[in-house]
Design a protein around this motif. Structure first.
Motif, PDB file in Angstrom:
ATOM      1  N   LYS A  26       0.642  -1.029   0.005  1.00 30.80           N
ATOM      2  CA  LYS A  26       0.015  -0.046  -0.120  1.00 30.80           C
ATOM      3  C   LYS A  26       0.959   1.390   0.086  1.00 30.80           C
ATOM      4  O   LYS A  26       0.391   2.423  -0.262  1.00 30.80           O
ATOM      5  CB  LYS A  26      -1.105   0.201   1.213  1.00 30.80           C
ATOM      6  N   TYR A  78      -3.168  -0.700  -5.612  1.00 28.94           N
ATOM      7  CA  TYR A  78      -3.493  -2.041  -5.803  1.00 28.94           C
ATOM      8  C   TYR A  78      -3.108  -3.378  -4.678  1.00 28.94           C
ATOM      9  O   TYR A  78      -2.815  -4.410  -5.157  1.00 28.94           O
ATOM     10  CB  TYR A  78      -3.463  -2.894  -7.126  1.00 28.94           C
ATOM     11  N   GLN A 119      -4.637  -4.633  -2.662  1.00 26.06           N
ATOM     12  CA  GLN A 119      -5.705  -5.910  -2.463  1.00 26.06           C
ATOM     13  C   GLN A 119      -5.317  -6.818  -3.458  1.00 26.06           C
ATOM     14  O   GLN A 119      -5.614  -8.191  -3.017  1.00 26.06           O
ATOM     15  CB  GLN A 119      -7.198  -5.470  -2.789  1.00 26.06           C
ATOM     16  N   THR A 121     -11.036 -11.887  -2.983  1.00 22.59           N
ATOM     17  CA  THR A 121     -10.550 -11.170  -2.337  1.00 22.59           C
ATOM     18  C   THR A 121     -10.349  -9.845  -2.863  1.00 22.59           C
ATOM     19  O   THR A 121     -10.413  -9.089  -1.732  1.00 22.59           O
ATOM     20  CB  THR A 121      -9.170 -11.897  -1.794  1.00 22.59           C
ATOM     21  N   VAL A 122      -9.905  -9.427  -3.877  1.00 19.03           N
ATOM     22  CA  VAL A 122      -9.841  -8.041  -4.370  1.00 19.03           C
ATOM     23  C   VAL A 122     -11.127  -7.172  -4.261  1.00 19.03           C
ATOM     24  O   VAL A 122     -11.312  -6.314  -3.552  1.00 19.03           O
ATOM     25  CB  VAL A 122      -9.352  -8.100  -5.850  1.00 19.03           C
ATOM     26  N   ASP A 171     -12.195  -7.327  -0.319  1.00 10.51           N
ATOM     27  CA  ASP A 171     -11.120  -6.399   0.416  1.00 10.51           C
ATOM     28  C   ASP A 171     -11.093  -4.918  -0.084  1.00 10.51           C
ATOM     29  O   ASP A 171     -11.136  -3.957   0.730  1.00 10.51           O
ATOM     30  CB  ASP A 171      -9.663  -6.947   0.511  1.00 10.51           C
ATOM     31  N   THR A 172     -11.651  -4.944  -1.145  1.00 11.77           N
ATOM     32  CA  THR A 172     -12.043  -3.220  -1.593  1.00 11.77           C
ATOM     33  C   THR A 172     -13.211  -2.771  -0.904  1.00 11.77           C
ATOM     34  O   THR A 172     -13.201  -1.630  -0.257  1.00 11.77           O
ATOM     35  CB  THR A 172     -12.330  -3.466  -3.147  1.00 11.77           C
ATOM     36  N   ALA A 206     -11.789  -2.114   2.497  1.00 10.82           N
ATOM     37  CA  ALA A 206     -10.885  -1.035   2.590  1.00 10.82           C
ATOM     38  C   ALA A 206     -11.688   0.611   2.479  1.00 10.82           C
ATOM     39  O   ALA A 206     -11.067   1.433   2.930  1.00 10.82           O
ATOM     40  CB  ALA A 206      -9.869  -0.890   1.498  1.00 10.82           C
ATOM     41  N   SER A 224      -4.897   2.175  -2.126  1.00  8.97           N
ATOM     42  CA  SER A 224      -5.996   0.985  -2.253  1.00  8.97           C
ATOM     43  C   SER A 224      -7.004   1.199  -3.068  1.00  8.97           C
ATOM     44  O   SER A 224      -6.974   2.125  -3.779  1.00  8.97           O
ATOM     45  CB  SER A 224      -6.754   1.211  -0.677  1.00  8.97           C
ATOM     46  N   THR A 225      -7.479  -0.046  -3.402  1.00  8.83           N
ATOM     47  CA  THR A 225      -8.358  -0.098  -4.546  1.00  8.83           C
ATOM     48  C   THR A 225      -9.703   0.776  -4.413  1.00  8.83           C
ATOM     49  O   THR A 225     -10.342   1.144  -5.179  1.00  8.83           O
ATOM     50  CB  THR A 225      -8.730  -1.527  -5.059  1.00  8.83           C
TER      51      THR A 225
END
Length: 320
Positions: free
Chosen positions: A160, A165, A167, A204-205, A208-209, A212, A226-227
């Motif tokens: 980060k 990205y 994530q 997960t992307v 976790d977005t 976040a 972060s995304t």
């Protein structure tokens, strides 16, 4: 490790449920380390565990096993919780100065003074050794495959700081079990495991977005990527796309492994659940984001039960 705990050992973590078992039942002297390992917030361990279970049982579906290997399921459970604890402690050690500046994380054990940095590193090693002991119960291909994941795990806390990205890096590390579970059963890697892993990374992307978005203001002030910040108001579309592609890859993995209708039905139900997440997501409401993030445990349970049902129904059908 007890000598590394401060006198402020009974301070709750802000984002833990008030009714969590650690703060209610665990010995006071243990609580700082249990909080450090996220045992008071086990959703992350479950999300780490499910790809292991899925991959193991998918390999057993491919091998036409009648029932899951409960010994391996137990080993993966112990390993996932231990490695989740080790990874969280390592991440908190690396991020201790950042966490102190973020409202949601300032109460974590290191920035709040419950655990010293040295004590956290000792905890990292102890939990990693538990994970290694579990890994050594499997074949050597699986052992070396599991060890290979440590490089990505080591890099993740720094992602980060250099990319929007992180994530994706988390997804690559967090879902390694989708490869390890298959290898534990087969002693090698095959395309079903690769497809499952790719789908889990995208899953997960997506989730976790959502997660976040709880910290996006603080991340922006601290210059972290972060995304959630990168996608901004387009988050719903991106998360929907990630979830959709994840579902397609999970279906592909099942087809390559020779799964049956019940598995495909379970993935269809999962897609409906993820569609609910996307349709009702409010990226400006932290509690809304947290609830949808946590609901991914339902995704994990549904796919796992679908795989077990696939094995059992196929066995019963073979008896008739």
């Amino acid at each position: 490790m007890g000598a590394e705990v401060s006198t402020n050992s009974d301070s709750r973590v802000a984002d833990a449920s008030p009714s969590n078992w650690v703060d209610r039942w665990a010995p006071v002297s243990w609580r700082p380390y249990l909080r450090l390992g996220r045992f008071d917030r086990p959703i992350g361990a479950w999300l780490l565990l499910f790809p292991c279970w899925w991959s193991l049982t998918l390999a057993q579906v491919a091998s036409r096993e009648p029932f899951p290997d409960f010994r391996s399921i137990l080993l993966f459970t112990i390993g996932a919780f231990a490695m989740r604890a080790s990874g969280c402690a390592y991440n908190d050690y690396v991020d201790r100065f950042i966490d102190a500046k973020v409202q949601r994380t300032a109460s974590r054990p290191i920035p709040s003074g419950q655990v010293t940095p040295a004590g956290a590193l000792k905890f990292v090693v102890v939990m990693a050794l538990v994970g290694l002991a579990v890994l050594l119960q499997f074949n050597w291909f699986t052992v070396w495959l599991g060890i290979a994941s440590l490089l990505i795990v080591a890099v993740y806390p720094f992602a980060k700081r250099v990319t929007s990205y992180p994530q994706i890096v988390l997804g690559l590390a967090f879902n390694w079990g989708a490869l390890v579970g298959w290898a534990a059963e087969k002693g090698s890697l095959d395309w079903p495991a690769v497809a499952l892993y790719a789908g889990c990374v995208l899953w997960t992307v997506g989730y976790d977005t959502i997660y976040a978005h709880q910290d996006k203001e603080d991340d922006a002030l601290l210059g972290l990527g972060s995304t959630a910040l990168h996608f901004g108001d387009n988050t719903v579309s991106y998360v929907g796309a990630f979830y959709g592609l994840a579902g397609i890859l999970w279906l592909t993995a099942g087809a390559l492994a020779g799964a049956h209708l019940v598995y495909f039905l379970s993935v269809t139900l999962v897609f409906l659940q993820m569609s609910w997440q996307v349709a009702t997501l409010d990226i400006d409401d932290p509690s809304n984001c947290l609830r949808r993030f946590k609901s991914n445990r339902d995704v994990g349970i549904a796919v796992f039960l679908g795989l077990i049902a696939d094995m059992s129904l196929s066995w019963f059908a073979g008896l008739s």
